[in-house]
Scaffold this active site. Sequence first.
Site, PDB file in Angstrom:
ATOM      1  N   VAL A  34       0.851  -1.181   0.000  1.00 38.17           N
ATOM      2  CA  VAL A  34       0.000   0.000   0.000  1.00 38.17           C
ATOM      3  C   VAL A  34       0.890   1.235   0.000  1.00 38.17           C
ATOM      4  O   VAL A  34       1.860   1.318   0.758  1.00 38.17           O
ATOM      5  CB  VAL A  34      -0.932   0.023   1.229  1.00 38.17           C
ATOM      6  CG1 VAL A  34      -1.838   1.244   1.186  1.00 38.17           C
ATOM      7  CG2 VAL A  34      -1.760  -1.243   1.284  1.00 38.17           C
ATOM      8  N   ASP A  44     -11.195 -11.769   7.706  1.00 38.68           N
ATOM      9  CA  ASP A  44      -9.875 -11.429   8.232  1.00 38.68           C
ATOM     10  C   ASP A  44      -9.966 -10.237   9.184  1.00 38.68           C
ATOM     11  O   ASP A  44      -9.119  -9.364   9.178  1.00 38.68           O
ATOM     12  CB  ASP A  44      -8.918 -11.114   7.081  1.00 38.68           C
ATOM     13  CG  ASP A  44      -7.463 -11.078   7.540  1.00 38.68           C
ATOM     14  OD1 ASP A  44      -6.692 -10.296   6.971  1.00 38.68           O
ATOM     15  OD2 ASP A  44      -7.103 -11.820   8.473  1.00 38.68           O
TER      16      ASP A  44
END
Length: 765
Positions: A20, A132
């Site tokens: 990211v 998750d």
Amino acid sequence: MSDERYEIRGKIGQGGVGAVYRAYDTQLRREVAIKRVLAEEGEGYEDPEIATKNLLKEATALSSVQHPHICTVYDAGVDKEGPFVVMELINGKTLDEMVERGTLTFDDFREVAIQSQEAMIAAQDLDLVHRDLKPSNVMVCWLPSGRFQVKLVDFGLAKFSAKPSLQTIDHGDAVFGSIFFMAPEQFERTPLDRRTDMYALGCMYYYSLAGTYPFNGDSAPQVMAGHLQNSVQPLHELRPDLPHWVCDWVMWHIARNMDDRPESARVALEKFLTDETAAAQHGGTLPVRTGPQLVIPTTSPQPNRPAAAPSTTVNTQTAPQTITPPGGQTPVTASQTIRPASVITGGTAIQPARPAVASNPTITPASGPTAVTGVTAPQNTTPDGVTEAAPEGEGPTLAPDLAAAKKGLSSKQKLMISAGLGVAIIVLGGVLIGKSSTGSENKKFNELVEQVADLTARDIPTTEDDMKLLLDALADDTLTNRNAVFQRMVIAKAEGGYSIDKMVLSYATAPDTGEEDRKNLAIVIGKRGDQGAIKGMLKWATKNPNDPAAQIAIDAANKTIEEENFTSFIQILGATRNNGVRSSAEKALANVISKSRRKSSLAEQLVGAFDASVDEKYRLAMIRLLGNTGTDQARKTISESLASSNTNERIAAATAFGAWPTDEPFDDLLNAFENEDTVAAKNAIFKSAINLLSAKRKHDQDELGNRWLTLAGYSTTNSQKSKIITEAVNARADWSPNVLKFFTSQDHDDRIQSLAEKGLDKLNG
């Protein structure tokens, strides 16, 4: 991805399958986060097709959920470097970073619990399973007022699943996800559903309150065994200061058997609010109930005991700490006035009774709380005295069937699966569009909505009669799959020479259209993108500036920069009392100004509006907007406001100079900083100075370096110093080493010195 549009400014983080980056969107002039799948051999997916599929799947999942507590996706695509997703850049800390400094207080936990459950309600209404959930995927960020906001991020492992699905297995049969927060079924490779996410939430809540994982061990097999055997220390033993009902509520989530957990986030949040209200009505304790109860791990089913009065004895290793905003602002958790969307109403805010309230709670169940167990908990209740207000700065989304949520499903309705936006629609039977409808109409209606099952479907031929059937169906308050109806309108293509967009606009602006339907129809108009319909919706918004649908109309019009909309935006901003509408109007005005070649003319309008108005919020907005014009007239007005006796006006002026097109107001900000006595204004001024120097502008690099060094000398808090260090490292400019060396001296504490030295190492590496 267009290199001209997005400028990469540094890597934020990297995981097993992606990285990211912090970037700057040069078109919309905002910072964003860009996620890419790693393409190098041995990192992430080695098959580029699988990498592309999974990353775009995440984009699809996230773009379908528009919610203030879920990270927003702006864009997605594939370029020469591979697939990418452009997302909202969230400046804050992860929940596990917050817990590192101390476990959560009850007030802070209450906000985290409500906001995260509300986020999952929105996701679960689309049959989206995150798979998750863990503290590192929960961001805590701060609003300008000092309130904190929770946002769920990284739906990379999520997928739409109306039916139970199997856990994804990859990389040598390794199970993705954090082992400390995974449900037993994820280890057993059995089908997963929303109750899997509820288990992960429970583990996360336990961790945030206890400071330790509920299922721990020295090795992965030991942790797995803990989950499978469900051996966990009851939370109330670690946090005796918490009400017993809160601890039981958390433990309910981490039951070994899926059927013993909350069936959904909606059920869990209703239970939390019902118990909180009951405790408030009975002096902090829950009344003794009869019948089946929650199944709490490591204990047998037992009646709910009266909640223990808050104890003053706390485990020293789990001493709670208040979540405090950066920059020294005062936290406002205990009195936050903006609540997340209600589980009861789906799109409005609620303010349930606080445990300390002895009488007159905000929410009173229609009947006494009913004992619950497993998927039956709790019974539906109808709240009274609900305070409603749209979340500030957030746009509405396609809502679930609100009438059904309030009244509970009938026996016929329970035979149907309510479909979410973009989810396969499976009609099992029952009357969908009213008893007065004919069998042929029902059949045709079912055929129309079933076409949404194909997620790739676009431009489906739709006759005028088809559209009328879809729109008329909204008048039936028993309709259970309204989201499917709206999505079917989005993908429709007119067949026969009529205009779909005019029909939708006519229904959206009709006086008798319900508020939720109006908002959803406005979203349909925005998604279809017809400029005539968008302008028609915006014209309606100028006459109805307080309606939540006005915000959607503004957002839709803001996607195409048209200066002719400036007058409409400013009219709405001056007339509305809705915070969300006000925020969208201000953003739209800033967008128009940034692209305009007539900034002087627009600045004159803003100054005139500022001088003529007595409404403080409107005047503050005019000041902030003047910063985008960069004109002499604007600078004069902003400078006067920066010296105002009104603190809010000084903060708005500082924000305006932070958005200035050049570095010129830097000295003005420093002078104001020296003379400012208010902490909030001082922090705002310093933040604006950083924004002024860090934004993409034409800078004289030598002068820029001098200004960064000057600002470093003015920094007083570790937060300010850390921010400057981060900017210096990310810039990798000629001036960066000098700024970092400034912070390595003994004048700064060890943490700042260490951070600066690491920054120098990074530059040299």
